[in-house]
Design a protein around this motif. Structure first.
Motif: not given
Length: 169
Positions: A140-160
């Motif tokens: 709900d912020n008008p950020f510029d459109r972008t792709t989700l970076p690959d490293f996000i999947v390495k954030l293994t504690n991220l559950n939300w």
């Protein structure tokens, strides 16, 4: 009879009534900076800009909760000095401009920036070293459109992950 103490060294939580955020600067200067661990000012009807330079001088600050107010202006680069933060909620406010780089906030577990008026390119690379991150709320912020970076999947504690519109490859 001993004089009462205004600030105790073991102060953990500050809850202020509806006052100006400028009061935080006074508290930061008067209190023993090593004793303040949390600032909880959500849903207090606060407005105006946030003195991040004063807040981030509190070296032991672990939680900064300012959500659901009417805070405005930009978020300064001083935020990167809040290196002990594990939890930050700036969500549901009226900020403007980009989110500053946060790569020094390596202890972060909860980052709420949703619905706060941030614009521009989100600094995804700032999250790469936030290996303890569990909650990331940016939607709900008008950020510029972008792709989700690959490293996000390495954030293994991220559950939300609540993200603005992303593009795919």
């Amino acid at each position: 009879m001993a004089a009462p103490h205004i600030f105790r060294p073991n102060l953990i939580l500050i809850i202020l009534p509806i006052l100006s955020l400028l009061f935080i600067s006074t508290v930061a200067a008067a209190a023993a900076p090593s004793s303040i661990k949390e600032i909880e000012l959500s849903r207090r009807g606060l407005f105006g800009s946030v003195p991040f330079d004063s807040i981030c001088s509190l070296k032991s600050l672990e939680k900064l909760s300012l959500g659901f107010n009417s805070l405005s202006g930009g978020v300064s680069d001083s935020l990167k000095k809040c290196v002990s933060l594990t939890y930050i909620d700036l969500g549901n406010n009226l900020f403007s401009g980009p989110v500053p780089g946060m790569s020094s906030l390596t202890q972060m577990t909860h980052l709420y920036l949703n619905n706060s008026g941030f614009t521009g390119k989100f600094p995804w690379n700032s999250l790469e070293n936030m290996t303890k991150l569990e909650v990331l709320s940016l939607g709900d912020n008008p950020f510029d459109r972008t792709t989700l970076p690959d490293f996000i999947v390495k954030l293994t504690n991220l559950n939300w992950l609540y993200s603005p519109a992303l593009t795919g490859d």
